[in-house]
Design a protein around this motif. Structure first.
Motif, PDB file in Angstrom:
ATOM      1  N   SER A  90      43.813  -7.559  11.749  1.00  0.00           N
ATOM      2  CA  SER A  90      44.473  -6.554  10.907  1.00  0.00           C
ATOM      3  C   SER A  90      43.479  -5.495  10.476  1.00  0.00           C
ATOM      4  CB  SER A  90      45.098  -7.206   9.666  1.00  0.00           C
ATOM      5  OG  SER A  90      44.101  -7.677   8.784  1.00  0.00           O
TER       6      SER A  90
ATOM      7  N   VAL B  33      54.524  -6.856  12.923  1.00  0.00           N
ATOM      8  CA  VAL B  33      53.206  -6.993  13.542  1.00  0.00           C
ATOM      9  C   VAL B  33      53.143  -6.018  14.709  1.00  0.00           C
ATOM     10  CG1 VAL B  33      51.511  -8.549  14.576  1.00  0.00           C
ATOM     11  CG2 VAL B  33      53.225  -9.463  13.007  1.00  0.00           C
TER      12      VAL B  33
ATOM     13  N   LYS C 143      51.422 -13.734  14.371  1.00  0.00           N
ATOM     14  CA  LYS C 143      50.159 -13.072  14.023  1.00  0.00           C
ATOM     15  C   LYS C 143      48.964 -13.927  14.431  1.00  0.00           C
ATOM     16  CE  LYS C 143      51.808 -10.609   9.901  1.00  0.00           C
ATOM     17  NZ  LYS C 143      51.729 -10.551   8.412  1.00  0.00           N
TER      18      LYS C 143
END
Length: 413
Positions: free
Chosen positions: A60, A81, A252
């Motif tokens: 991220s 995402v 993720k």
């Protein structure tokens, strides 16, 4: 800004949602790979998901999160995402959520690369049934006790079949199955997958969302409608905290962090800029596409036109109920006396290119390019003829688009 119009919300989304520093209207691009912490416990808390923050940009960054926030807001989801490409988003989602022995149902009209990925999944022990998704009965007929999900596109590329989305969504809800909708062809201003009870929305951001043929990207968005507690493939380590986030957390961790198809900060920023004009571009594209399809329909040199906006299209009434526009893909079969490659070569304004969703009108021969790896039988099942041409209509003045087709037909007389 919930009560504002779509484009008003888009233009101000980055400023309002992400609150950039120093009065900026766009989040600054942050290229840092690492993020330092003054207190070691803060690093531990962020790493373990107990606090918000970034620890490594593969997982991220402020740039990717800013874009995710905007896309999630547009789709009325609970989380998003982003990935480096649309295919990365599809691959990461399916590989993260499925196990050997699972059964899934997919459209038989899948985009070529998605279809190729599906064959890879079969090699990993995942069972796949390909069905005609224009009728929910075909989906219901192949369901098994181990069916985990249904995967469908809104409008198929290139033959424009429209999935029976509302009925499939209802079927999935009743049977506690995931419903994944690829919304690349009908972005948020003309269709909301949440309205048909989609669990996850997937899209290539490369196409209509960014819109200018200058950046790659993909996204998966959780609509918040699926109860992840009934999905047995969620690993124990992710079955904590907010149950609504279980699915995205696994995507993720297993799909983005482990597989590494990270959207770069520069790409995220570029996509967010292109996103601002999404509605303006797509509305113009849909208008142009309908005009071009109407011109080609019944033309003496065209055997068939594929466009959901035409009343002659088999799923026109489904499309009319679902979408605020019929998309920008117009495909045609020319009459046999006209060589499709020769026709493309006579077009001057239309670019011959393997892309779609661009501001420019693009055309290509389908069977010889993006479906070249499929057999003739497979192409026939998808509704693809050997002389089919696909056009992704752009935002040019529509009279100029039509005039280009007219001169190309005249040149081959």
């Amino acid at each position: 800004m919930k009560n504002k119009g779509f484009t008003t919300r888009l233009v101000h989304a980055d400023r309002v949602i992400n609150k950039p520093q120093n009065g900026a209207v766009h989040q600054a691009t942050n290229n840092s790979v690492l993020f330092a912490f003054d207190n070691a416990q803060d690093l531990v808390d962020v790493f373990q998901g107990k606090a918000a923050g970034h620890v490594y940009s593969r997982s991220s960054s402020a740039s990717s999160v800013s874009l995710q926030n905007i896309l999630c807001e547009l789709e009325e989801g609970i989380g998003a995402v982003t990935f480096s490409t649309g295919m990365a988003a599809i691959s990461a989602t399916l590989l993260s959520l499925l196990r050997a022995g699972d059964h899934i149902i997919m459209s038989q009209f899948l985009f070529g690369n998605t279809s190729s990925l599906a064959s890879t999944l079969q090699g990993l022990g995942i069972q796949i049934s390909y069905v005609d998704v224009t009728d929910v009965q075909n989906v219901a007929a192949v369901m098994t006790p181990v069916t985990k999900l249904v995967y469908a596109e809104t409008i198929a590329n290139p033959a424009t079949q429209v999935a029976d989305l509302s009925a499939i969504g209802q079927l999935c809800e009743e049977n506690k199955m995931l419903f994944i909708v690829d919304n690349t062809m009908t972005p948020a201003n003309i269709f909301s997958p949440k309205s048909v009870k989609a669990s996850l929305t997937i899209a290539s951001l490369t196409k209509y969302v960014s819109g200018h043929g200058n950046v790659l990207g993909g996204v998966v968005i959780d609509t918040g409608l699926f109860d992840w507690r009934v999905f047995e493939n969620i690993l124990p380590m992710y079955r904590s905290a907010d149950t609504q986030q279980w699915g995205l957390t696994q995507i993720k961790k297993r799909g983005l962090r482990d597989m590494g198809a990270t959207l770069s900060p520069e790409a995220a920023h570029s996509i967010s800029i292109g996103l601002e004009t999404l509605a303006l571009r797509v509305e113009r594209i849909c208008q142009n596409a309908l005009r071009l399809a109407s011109y080609l329909h019944g033309h003496e040199h065209v055997r068939h036109v594929y466009y959901p906006g035409l009343a002659s299209h088999p799923q026109h009434y489904i499309a009319r109920e679902l979408f605020a526009g019929y998309g920008g893909i117009v495909s045609i079969d020319l009459v046999e006396k006209i060589d499709p490659l020769a026709f493309l070569n006579e077009l001057n304004l239309v670019l011959c290119a393997t892309h779609l969703g661009d501001t420019r009108t693009l055309g290509l021969p389908v069977a010889q390019t993006i479906y070249f790896e499929n057999t003739a039988a497979q192409r026939a099942e998808m509704g693809i003829n050997d002389n089919m041409l696909r056009f992704s209509v752009g935002i040019e003045d529509v009279d100029d688009i039509v005039a280009d087709f007219e001169q190309a037909f005249a040149a081959l007389q």
